[in-house]
Design a protein around this motif. Structure first.
Motif, PDB file in Angstrom:
ATOM      1  N   THR A  90      16.278  34.023  19.005  1.00  0.00           N
ATOM      2  CA  THR A  90      17.238  34.034  17.905  1.00  0.00           C
ATOM      3  C   THR A  90      18.595  33.547  18.380  1.00  0.00           C
ATOM      4  O   THR A  90      19.242  32.713  17.731  1.00  0.00           O
ATOM      5  CB  THR A  90      17.326  35.453  17.312  1.00  0.00           C
ATOM      6  OG1 THR A  90      16.011  35.865  16.897  1.00  0.00           O
ATOM      7  CG2 THR A  90      18.274  35.495  16.133  1.00  0.00           C
ATOM      8  N   ASP A 113      11.273  35.125  11.242  1.00  0.00           N
ATOM      9  CA  ASP A 113      10.922  36.460  11.760  1.00  0.00           C
ATOM     10  C   ASP A 113      11.149  37.410  10.603  1.00  0.00           C
ATOM     11  O   ASP A 113      12.282  37.805  10.340  1.00  0.00           O
ATOM     12  CB  ASP A 113      11.774  36.855  12.966  1.00  0.00           C
ATOM     13  CG  ASP A 113      11.435  38.263  13.485  1.00  0.00           C
ATOM     14  OD1 ASP A 113      12.006  38.678  14.510  1.00  0.00           O
ATOM     15  OD2 ASP A 113      10.584  38.953  12.853  1.00  0.00           O
ATOM     16  N   ARG A 116      10.631  41.967  12.408  1.00  0.00           N
ATOM     17  CA  ARG A 116      11.405  42.916  13.222  1.00  0.00           C
ATOM     18  C   ARG A 116      12.644  43.417  12.507  1.00  0.00           C
ATOM     19  O   ARG A 116      13.293  42.680  11.757  1.00  0.00           O
ATOM     20  CB  ARG A 116      11.789  42.252  14.544  1.00  0.00           C
ATOM     21  CG  ARG A 116      11.967  43.260  15.676  1.00  0.00           C
ATOM     22  CD  ARG A 116      13.021  42.822  16.653  1.00  0.00           C
ATOM     23  NE  ARG A 116      14.312  42.779  16.015  1.00  0.00           N
ATOM     24  CZ  ARG A 116      15.262  41.915  16.322  1.00  0.00           C
ATOM     25  NH1 ARG A 116      15.046  41.031  17.264  1.00  0.00           N
ATOM     26  NH2 ARG A 116      16.413  41.937  15.707  1.00  0.00           N
ATOM     27  N   ASP A 165      13.333  29.956  13.553  1.00  0.00           N
ATOM     28  CA  ASP A 165      13.275  31.088  14.475  1.00  0.00           C
ATOM     29  C   ASP A 165      12.058  31.932  14.104  1.00  0.00           C
ATOM     30  O   ASP A 165      11.909  32.300  12.936  1.00  0.00           O
ATOM     31  CB  ASP A 165      14.559  31.922  14.347  1.00  0.00           C
ATOM     32  CG  ASP A 165      14.583  33.122  15.286  1.00  0.00           C
ATOM     33  OD1 ASP A 165      15.268  34.109  14.952  1.00  0.00           O
ATOM     34  OD2 ASP A 165      13.926  33.067  16.347  1.00  0.00           O
TER      35      ASP A 165
HETATM   36 MG   LIG Z   1      14.544  37.090  17.497  1.00  0.00          MG
END
Ligand SMILES: [Mg+2]
Ligand SMILES: Nc1nc2c(ncn2[C@@H]2O[C@H](COP(=O)(O)OP(=O)(O)OP(=O)(O)O)[C@@H](O)[C@H]2O)c(=O)[nH]1
Ligand SMILES: Nc1nc2c(ncn2[C@@H]2O[C@H](COP(=O)(O)OP(=O)(O)OP(=O)(O)O)[C@@H](O)[C@H]2O)c(=O)[nH]1
Ligand SMILES: [Mg+2]
Lengths: 277, 291
Positions: A90, A113, A116, A165
C-alpha cells in the motif's frame, strides 16, 4: 614462478560469511564463492583483484534489461502490486502514484484490498498525499469488482497509469492465490492492450522464504518485477540473488522509508556496495 | 530433507558403535546447511552446532534406531531445550491495570496481534482495552478501531498527539472505566531509528508495562539477530510473539532470537483472523526448522 593463483582461504571465508549474513542463502553463496574461485584460477588474480572481480560478477548477476518502469504514453499502463502480508504494498503504491503524478502522468489508484481492516482508508490517505483519484468500493466487497470498475474508469478517462493495490496474502493459501488469478484474468480480458507490470513487493528483511514467495506468485500471476522495501533498515535483501538466478526477475524499485518520496530506482552497484559495507 | 541426508551420511558409519569426531563431520555439515536454509542466524548456527557436536560425540549408537535418526533427535532436543521451557504465559501486575506493550519492525503484525491478545483476555473473563499509540501510519488508529469493534473491545485513542501523552491518559481512562488490562499498539519502527526507539523508552517509563512483547514476522532472515538484540537493549523485552506462521517459512529466526536475547517466545500467530493465536510450542518450530 607457477601461474596458479590460490585465493586466500581466509578471504573466501570472510566473503562467504558476509553473503550468508546478507540472506544470500547457502546454495547461492556456494555458487558465488565457487564462481570466484574459478575466476581467480582462470585469470590468475592478484590479491587486490579479488574483491573488484567479485563485485563485477555480482553486478552482472543482477543487471538486466527492463530494470525501470517505463510508461507507454500511447496506451493504458497497469501496475498490479502483489505480495505477502505487511511488506509495503500500500505504501509503495502511494509512492509510485506520487512519482508518476509529479512526472505529469495521469494516475488512478484502485483499492482492491477489500478485506483488511482500514485498508481502503489507508490507501485513501496516500491518494490524497499523491493528489490522485481513488476507485474504491465498500469494505468486504468483491476485490475483482473494484479492479473491473477501475479499468473501466481508466479507459473512460484515458488515464496513463492505473495502480492496483491488492490485499496481502501468504502464497501457500490456494484460495487467496485463486483470488489474485481472478484479478489477473479480469485485467487480461478488460484491458488486453494495456501495458501490464505485475510487481512483487518483497520486504528486505525476508529470508529464504522470499524465493518461494517469488516462485509461487510468478507461477500464479506472472510477475514482471520486484520492489524491495525497507532497505533503509539493516537487512541486506540478499535473497534477490537467488530470485534473479532462478526466475530472472528484475528488481525495479527499492523502498527506503515510510515517506512519499522514499522510493528509488534499483541500482545494482549501490546494492552490492551496501552488502559489503 | 535433512532426515534423509543424515540417513545417507550415517549409512557409512552404522555398525561402528559410537558417534565420533571423524564420522560426524559430514553430518554436521548437512545440519549447518539445513539450519542456514531455515534462516537460523549464522553465528547462532555456529554456536548451536558446536554444542550439538559435544553432545553427540561419544554417544553410543542406540541399537534400536538408526544413527541418522538418533542424531536428528539430539539436534531436535537441543533446539526444543533452547527455545522452550521458559515462562510462556503473560504476567499480571499486582497493581491494576496490567499493561502489555507491543513493539517491533514495520508490518510485523503488532496491530493485528494486539487485537488477538485483547480477545484472548476477554475470553478469560478479563476487561481489556486497546490503545492506539501509532500516530504515524495512515489509518493506523482506524485499523485498531475496526478490529476493536469486531471483537467488542474498546479502543482508546486521542488522535495524532504525542504517543507518550496518549499512553499516559490511557492509564487514567483504564482506571476510571474498570479495565484491568491495557494493550498498547505502537508504530512499527526500525531498531536503528534512535528517535523512535527513544520514544518507546519514554512510553515504557511512563506506563511501566508488565510485558514488552516484540512482535516478529516469522519470515525474517539473518536480520532477526541485530533487530531483536537492539529492541532488547533499549527496552529489556519480556517476550516475543512470532507471526505469520500459517505461511511456509521455516522460521529459524525464532531459534536465533531466543538464542541471542534469552527472552521467551510466548505466542505463535497463525493467521489474519483474531482467534489465530496459540501458545508457543517449541517442538513445532523445531520440526519446521529441521524441515
Ligand atoms: Mg496493504
Ligand atoms: N522503513 C520502511 N518502512 C516501510 C517501507 N515501506 C513500507 N513500510 C512500512 O511497512 C508497514 C507496512 O506497510 P503497508 O504498505 O501497510 O504494507 P502492505 O504490504 O500493504 O500490508 P498488507 O496490505 O497488510 O499486506 C507500514 O508501517 C509502512 O510504513 C520502507 O521502504 N521502509
Ligand atoms: N497470514 C497472516 N497474516 C498476518 C498475521 N499477523 C498479521 N498478519 C497480517 O500482516 C499484515 C500486517 O499486520 P499489522 O497488524 O498491520 O502489522 P503492524 O506490525 O501493526 O504494522 P505497522 O503498524 O505498519 O508496523 C496485515 O495484512 C495482517 O492481516 C498472521 O499471523 N498470519
Ligand atoms: Mg500497526
Amino acid at each position: 614462478m607457477h601461474g596458479k593463483t590460490k585465493i586466500d582461504e581466509d578471504l573466501l571465508e570472510e566473503i562467504e560469511e558476509i553473503l550468508l549474513e546478507s540472506d544470500v542463502g547457502i546454495q547461492m553463496t556456494d555458487k558465488i564463492v565457487g564462481k570466484l574461485r574459478e575466476l581467480a584460477k582462470e585469470n590468475r588474480f592478484l590479491p587486490e583483484e579479488v574483491m573488484p572481480s567479485l563485485f563485477d560478477y555480482l553486478k552482472s548477476e543482477l543487471s538486466m534489461e527492463e530494470e525501470r518502469i517505463i510508461v507507454d504514453e500511447d496506451r493504458l499502463n497497469i501496475i498490479l502490486m502483489v505480495g505477502v502480508n505487511g511488506t509495503g504494498k500500500t505504501t509503495t503504491t502511494g509512492k509510485i502514484a506520487a512519482k508518476l503524478s509529479i512526472s505529469d502522468y495521469s494516475v488512478i489508484l484502485a483499492a482492491a484490498d477489500t478485506f483488511r481492516a482500514a485498508a481502503i482508508e489507508q490507501l485513501e490517505v496516500w491518494s490524497q498525499r499523491a493528489n490522485v483519484p481513488l476507485i474504491k468500493h465498500q469494505e468486504n466487497s468483491d476485490s475483482a469488482a473494484v479492479v473491473y470498475d477501475a479499468i473501466k474508469a481508466a479507459n473512460a478517462r484515458k488515464t496513463n497509469v492505473l495502480l492496483i493495490d491488492t490485499a496481502g496474502r501468504l502464497h501457500n493459501k490456494a484460495h487467496l492465490m485463486d483470488e489474485l488469478k481472478k484479478i489477473r484474468r479480469i485485467i487480461d480480458s478488460e484491458a488486453p492492450n494495456a501495458k501490464l507490470e505485475v510487481l512483487l513487493v518483497l520486504d528486505a528483511t525476508t529470508g529464504q522464504n522470499g524465493l518461494s514467495q517469488a516462485m509461487v506468485f510468478k507461477e500464479a500471476v506472472n510477475l514482471t518485477g520486484i520492489v524491495l522495501t525497507k532497505l533503509d533498515g539493516t537487512a541486506k535483501g540478499g535473497v534477490i540473488f537467488a530470485i534473479k538466478n532462478s526466475l530472472n526477475l528484475p528488481i525495479k524499485l527499492v523502498g527506503v522509508g515510510e515517506g512519499l518520496e522514499d522510493l528509488r530506482d534499483f541500482q545494482p552497484q549501490i546494492f552490492i556496495d551496501a552488502l559489503f559495507s | 530433507n535433512l532426515s534423509d541426508k543424515l540417513q545417507d551420511v550415517f549409512k557409512k558409519i552404522s555398525g561402528k558403535g559410537k558417534i565420533s569426531e571423524e564420522n560426524i563431520t559430514e553430518a554436521i555439515r548437512e545440519v549447518r546447511r539445513a539450519l542456514l536454509e531455515a534462516d537460523v542466524n549464522l553465528k547462532v548456527v555456529k554456536d548451536f552446532i558446536n554444542n550439538v557436536k559435544e553432545q553427540a560425540i561419544g554417544q553410543e549408537v542406540i541399537k534400536s534406531i538408526s544413527p541418522g535418526q538418533q542424531f536428528i533427535k539430539i539436534i531436535s532436543d537441543a533446539m526444543i531445550e533452547l527455545m522452550g521451557g521458559e515462562n510462556q504465559t503473560l504476567a499480571t501486575s499486582e497493581k491494576s491495570p496490567t499493561v502489555y506493550m507491543m513493539v517491533g519492525l514495520q508490518g510485523s503484525g503488532k496491530t493485528t496481534t494486539s487485537a488477538k491478545l485483547a480477545l484472548n483476555l476477554r475470553k478469560q473473563g478479563k476487561r481489556p482495552m486497546l490503545v492506539a499509540a501509532d500516530i504515524y501510519r495512515p489509518a493506523a488508529i482506524k485499523q485498531l478501531e475496526v478490529l476493536g469493534k469486531q471483537i467488542n473491545i474498546p479502543v482508546f485513542s486521542l488522535g495524532q498527539i504525542s504517543p507518550v501523552e496518549i499512553v499516559t491518559k490511557s492509564l487514567v481512562f483504564a482506571k476510571e472505566n474498570g479495565h484491568d488490562y491495557i494493550i498498547l499498539d505502537t508504530a512499527g519502527r526500525l531498531h536503528i531509528d534512535v528517535e523512535l526507539m527513544d520514544e518507546l523508552v519514554k512510553i515504557k517509563q511512563v506506563v511501566n508495562p508488565t510485558e514488552i512483547l516484540l512482535v516478529v514476522d516469522s519470515m525474517i532472515g539473518q536480520d532477526a539477530v541485530k533487530m531483536s538484540e537492539s529492541f532488547n537493549e533499549y527496552l529489556n523485552i519480556t517476550g516475543v510473539i512470532a507471526t505469520k506462521l500459517d505461511g511456509d517459512t521455516r522460521g529459524g529466526a525464532a531459534l536465533s532470537i531466543k538464542a541471542v536475547t534469552g527472552k521467551p517466545i510466548k505466542f505463535m500467530a497463525m493467521g489474519e483472523k483474531l482467534d489465530a493465536l496459540e501458545p508457543f510450542h517449541p517442538e513445532r518450530i523445531a520440526s519446521r526448522i529441521l524441515g
